[in-house]
Motif scaffolding. Structure first.
Motif, PDB file in Angstrom:
ATOM      1  N   ARG A   1      34.882   9.097  73.884  1.00 38.27           N
ATOM      2  CA  ARG A   1      34.980  10.512  74.250  1.00 38.27           C
ATOM      3  C   ARG A   1      33.686  11.006  74.884  1.00 38.27           C
ATOM      4  NH1 ARG A   1      37.864  13.813  69.239  1.00 38.27           N
ATOM      5  NH2 ARG A   1      40.043  13.265  69.726  1.00 38.27           N
ATOM      6  N   ARG A   2      32.552  10.647  74.282  1.00 37.11           N
ATOM      7  CA  ARG A   2      31.263  11.083  74.837  1.00 37.11           C
ATOM      8  C   ARG A   2      31.047  10.499  76.229  1.00 37.11           C
ATOM      9  NH1 ARG A   2      29.611  10.106  69.427  1.00 37.11           N
ATOM     10  NH2 ARG A   2      28.931   8.001  70.019  1.00 37.11           N
ATOM     11  N   ILE A   3      31.438   9.245  76.401  1.00 32.24           N
ATOM     12  CA  ILE A   3      31.258   8.618  77.714  1.00 32.24           C
ATOM     13  C   ILE A   3      32.107   9.326  78.761  1.00 32.24           C
ATOM     14  CG2 ILE A   3      31.665   6.512  79.030  1.00 32.24           C
ATOM     15  CD1 ILE A   3      31.000   4.941  76.485  1.00 32.24           C
ATOM     16  N   LEU A   4      33.390   9.509  78.441  1.00 31.70           N
ATOM     17  CA  LEU A   4      34.293  10.121  79.410  1.00 31.70           C
ATOM     18  C   LEU A   4      33.931  11.577  79.680  1.00 31.70           C
ATOM     19  CD1 LEU A   4      37.658   8.552  78.197  1.00 31.70           C
ATOM     20  CD2 LEU A   4      36.401   8.021  80.296  1.00 31.70           C
ATOM     21  N   LYS A   5      33.372  12.232  78.663  1.00 33.17           N
ATOM     22  CA  LYS A   5      32.973  13.624  78.867  1.00 33.17           C
ATOM     23  C   LYS A   5      31.841  13.723  79.879  1.00 33.17           C
ATOM     24  CE  LYS A   5      31.607  17.765  76.315  1.00 33.17           C
ATOM     25  NZ  LYS A   5      31.266  18.316  74.971  1.00 33.17           N
ATOM     26  N   GLY A   6      31.027  12.684  79.945  1.00 27.74           N
ATOM     27  CA  GLY A   6      29.904  12.712  80.901  1.00 27.74           C
ATOM     28  C   GLY A   6      30.248  12.152  82.259  1.00 27.74           C
TER      29      GLY A   6
ATOM     30  N   LEU B   1      37.345   5.256  64.596  1.00 27.08           N
ATOM     31  CA  LEU B   1      36.915   6.620  64.924  1.00 27.08           C
ATOM     32  C   LEU B   1      35.573   6.606  65.647  1.00 27.08           C
ATOM     33  CD1 LEU B   1      37.891   8.502  61.646  1.00 27.08           C
ATOM     34  CD2 LEU B   1      38.914   8.804  63.897  1.00 27.08           C
ATOM     35  N   GLY B   2      34.680   5.697  65.242  1.00 30.47           N
ATOM     36  CA  GLY B   2      33.395   5.591  65.932  1.00 30.47           C
ATOM     37  C   GLY B   2      33.570   5.186  67.387  1.00 30.47           C
ATOM     38  N   GLU B   3      34.466   4.215  67.625  1.00 28.08           N
ATOM     39  CA  GLU B   3      34.732   3.811  69.010  1.00 28.08           C
ATOM     40  C   GLU B   3      35.370   4.961  69.786  1.00 28.08           C
ATOM     41  OE1 GLU B   3      37.190   0.342  71.460  1.00 28.08           O
ATOM     42  OE2 GLU B   3      37.617   0.742  69.327  1.00 28.08           O
TER      43      GLU B   3
ATOM     44  N   VAL C   1      45.311   4.556  68.220  1.00 23.82           N
ATOM     45  CA  VAL C   1      46.081   4.898  69.417  1.00 23.82           C
ATOM     46  C   VAL C   1      45.202   5.604  70.442  1.00 23.82           C
ATOM     47  CG1 VAL C   1      47.935   6.378  70.273  1.00 23.82           C
ATOM     48  CG2 VAL C   1      48.315   4.966  68.262  1.00 23.82           C
ATOM     49  N   GLU C   2      44.392   6.572  69.995  1.00 20.95           N
ATOM     50  CA  GLU C   2      43.540   7.298  70.943  1.00 20.95           C
ATOM     51  C   GLU C   2      42.439   6.408  71.499  1.00 20.95           C
ATOM     52  OE1 GLU C   2      41.030  11.460  71.401  1.00 20.95           O
ATOM     53  OE2 GLU C   2      41.944  10.916  69.478  1.00 20.95           O
ATOM     54  N   ALA C   3      41.839   5.563  70.656  1.00 22.42           N
ATOM     55  CA  ALA C   3      40.811   4.652  71.150  1.00 22.42           C
ATOM     56  C   ALA C   3      41.391   3.706  72.202  1.00 22.42           C
ATOM     57  CB  ALA C   3      40.200   3.863  69.988  1.00 22.42           C
ATOM     58  N   SER C   4      42.609   3.233  71.969  1.00 20.99           N
ATOM     59  CA  SER C   4      43.245   2.362  72.953  1.00 20.99           C
ATOM     60  C   SER C   4      43.492   3.097  74.265  1.00 20.99           C
ATOM     61  CB  SER C   4      44.564   1.824  72.381  1.00 20.99           C
ATOM     62  OG  SER C   4      45.240   1.033  73.318  1.00 20.99           O
ATOM     63  N   ARG C   5      43.913   4.350  74.173  1.00 27.24           N
ATOM     64  CA  ARG C   5      44.149   5.125  75.390  1.00 27.24           C
ATOM     65  C   ARG C   5      42.854   5.348  76.159  1.00 27.24           C
ATOM     66  NH1 ARG C   5      43.820  10.479  76.569  1.00 27.24           N
ATOM     67  NH2 ARG C   5      43.307  10.982  74.411  1.00 27.24           N
ATOM     68  N   LEU C   6      41.781   5.645  75.450  1.00 25.45           N
ATOM     69  CA  LEU C   6      40.498   5.877  76.113  1.00 25.45           C
ATOM     70  C   LEU C   6      39.956   4.587  76.732  1.00 25.45           C
ATOM     71  CD1 LEU C   6      38.780   8.307  73.586  1.00 25.45           C
ATOM     72  CD2 LEU C   6      39.997   8.854  75.688  1.00 25.45           C
ATOM     73  N   ARG C   7      40.229   3.442  76.093  1.00 20.11           N
ATOM     74  CA  ARG C   7      39.809   2.181  76.693  1.00 20.11           C
ATOM     75  C   ARG C   7      40.534   1.931  78.011  1.00 20.11           C
ATOM     76  NH1 ARG C   7      39.853   0.282  71.276  1.00 20.11           N
ATOM     77  NH2 ARG C   7      41.971  -0.532  71.552  1.00 20.11           N
ATOM     78  N   ARG C   8      41.829   2.305  78.049  1.00 20.01           N
ATOM     79  CA  ARG C   8      42.578   2.145  79.302  1.00 20.01           C
ATOM     80  C   ARG C   8      42.014   3.045  80.397  1.00 20.01           C
ATOM     81  NH1 ARG C   8      47.018   2.009  75.662  1.00 20.01           N
ATOM     82  NH2 ARG C   8      47.492   4.199  76.103  1.00 20.01           N
TER      83      ARG C   8
END
Length: 402
Positions: free
Chosen positions: A259-264, A252-254, A202-209
């Motif tokens: 997360r690292r990408i969005l944090k930067g 979890l890896g994705e 669910v979180e990976a899908s949200r971050l992809r959006r």
């Protein structure tokens, strides 16, 4: 009847008088009673002689029937004892095999628990306490014999009905209990794994959006190849649980990568106070020439001297007066992403300086081509301007879901 003639020379005898017997009534009664008694005794003796053999035969048959009934019940008891003894022997023979299987299952569950602990730590959850199954009976060590209560003859109905005797738990019952406990632990582990997998997906899908909202391909942020990887192959199985673990690790890896990408990325608003937009990104009528021109950023309303903040962590590449931008600060966020903060009344950073997200880089002003105090904010990818609103909308979506 003619009388005999007297012998010659003798005189004839006179005729004899008849003998008369007088029988009294008492004598007749006594004789009748004696006769009746004799008749009764004769009848009884005759009945005894006639029916004695039949009576003896009936008694003998009844005793023989009771004897046979007891023998049959005793035989049934012995057969039951033999069955119980045989069953116990078979159970004892199977205990060793079942203990070996339980030991193997317990090792597998311990390995699964280690996998779940790693996944929980990666997912940021508190690992569940290791399950307790209890000690298995030692393999190869003779088990202490458990007394098996023998069937009570009275309980078989030979004499009286007896209350059932409780059977104490033996190794077989203990092994059965451990099997049930291990099955419960396996089910709980599956539920935990399913929860971790669903949350990560669910979180990976949200971050992809969010990444789609920004318009960036995650492949752009692929990390540089680090140290070498390798080692002997020690497979842990290919069942449904292991497949779900693999899927959870990938998810979890994705998630962690996104997360690292969005944090930067520069996702924070450049102003602490949101005064709204005075001009959007794109084509507009230029306030000075009154002709159509491309506005390469957005203009944010703000008081003169309000702090302008870095939208994301990065390195200052420019901090100077720059033509129509006036006093401008440019920050490189890596991967070709740059933000600019223009028309500043004061600059608070220097080129080469590392800044954190939210750090003040200058003060709002009206230097350069500006009609009034505001902050001109730009976002560029590979040198080309893009709408900063994409990042701000993605930021709102990202922080609203937390």
């Amino acid at each position: 009847m003619p009388q005999p003639s007297p012998l010659p020379g003798t005189s004839p005898r006179p005729p004899a008088a008849p003998i008369v017997y007088v029988v009294r009534r008492r004598t007749v009664a006594a004789a009748g009673l004696a006769g009746l008694t004799l008749a009764l005794w004769a009848s009884a003796a005759s009945w005894a002689l006639v029916f004695r053999d039949e009576t003896l035969a009936r008694i003998t048959a009844r005793e023989r029937s009771l004897h046979y009934a007891y023998e049959e019940r005793v035989s049934a008891l012995r057969a039951r004892l033999d069955r119980v003894a045989t069953q116990k022997l078979l159970e004892q023979d199977g205990v060793e095999t079942r203990i070996a299987e339980l030991a193997s299952r317990q090792v597998a569950l311990e390995n699964r628990q280690a996998m779940l602990a790693g996944l929980a730590e990666q997912a940021g959850e508190t690992p569940d306490a290791p399950p307790v199954t209890g000690a298995l009976p030692a393999r190869g060590v003779p088990q202490k014999p458990v007394p098996v209560p023998l069937p009570n003859p009275e309980a078989l109905g030979l004499r009286t009905e007896a209350a059932p005797v409780p059977v104490p738990l033996g190794p077989v019952s203990r092994v059965a209990g451990l099997e049930t406990a291990l099955a419960g632990i396996a089910a709980q582990q599956s539920l935990t794994l399913d929860r971790i997998l669903q949350r990560s997906q669910v979180e990976a899908s949200r971050l992809r959006r969010v990444m789609a909202e920004v318009g960036l391909d995650p492949g752009r942020f692929a990390p540089a190849r680090g140290g070498g990887l390798g080692g002997p192959l020690v497979p842990v199985g290919s069942g449904p649980f292991e497949a779900a673990v693999t899927l959870a690790q990938r998810s979890l890896g994705e998630r962690d990568q996104l997360r690292r990408i969005l944090k930067g990325l520069p996702l924070q608003r450049p102003l602490a106070f949101d005064g709204g937009l005075s001009s959007h990104y794109g084509y507009r009528v230029d306030p000075f020439t009154r002709g159509l021109a491309l506005h390469t950023g957005i203009d944010l309303r703000a008081e003169s001297g309000a702090p302008a903040q870095a939208a994301g962590a990065g390195t200052v590449t420019a901090a100077e007066y720059s033509g129509g931008y006036g006093n401008m600060v440019e920050i490189d966020h890596g991967h070709g992403i740059v933000t600019r903060y223009a028309h500043l009344s004061a600059i608070g950073v220097a080129p080469g300086q590392s800044v954190a997200a939210g750090q003040v880089v200058g003060r709002v002003g009206s230097t350069g081509r500006s009609t009034a105090p505001h902050l001109h904010y730009e976002t560029r990818i590979d040198g080309e301007p893009v709408d900063p609103q994409r990042f701000l909308r993605a930021s709102a979506r990202l922080f609203a879901a937390r």
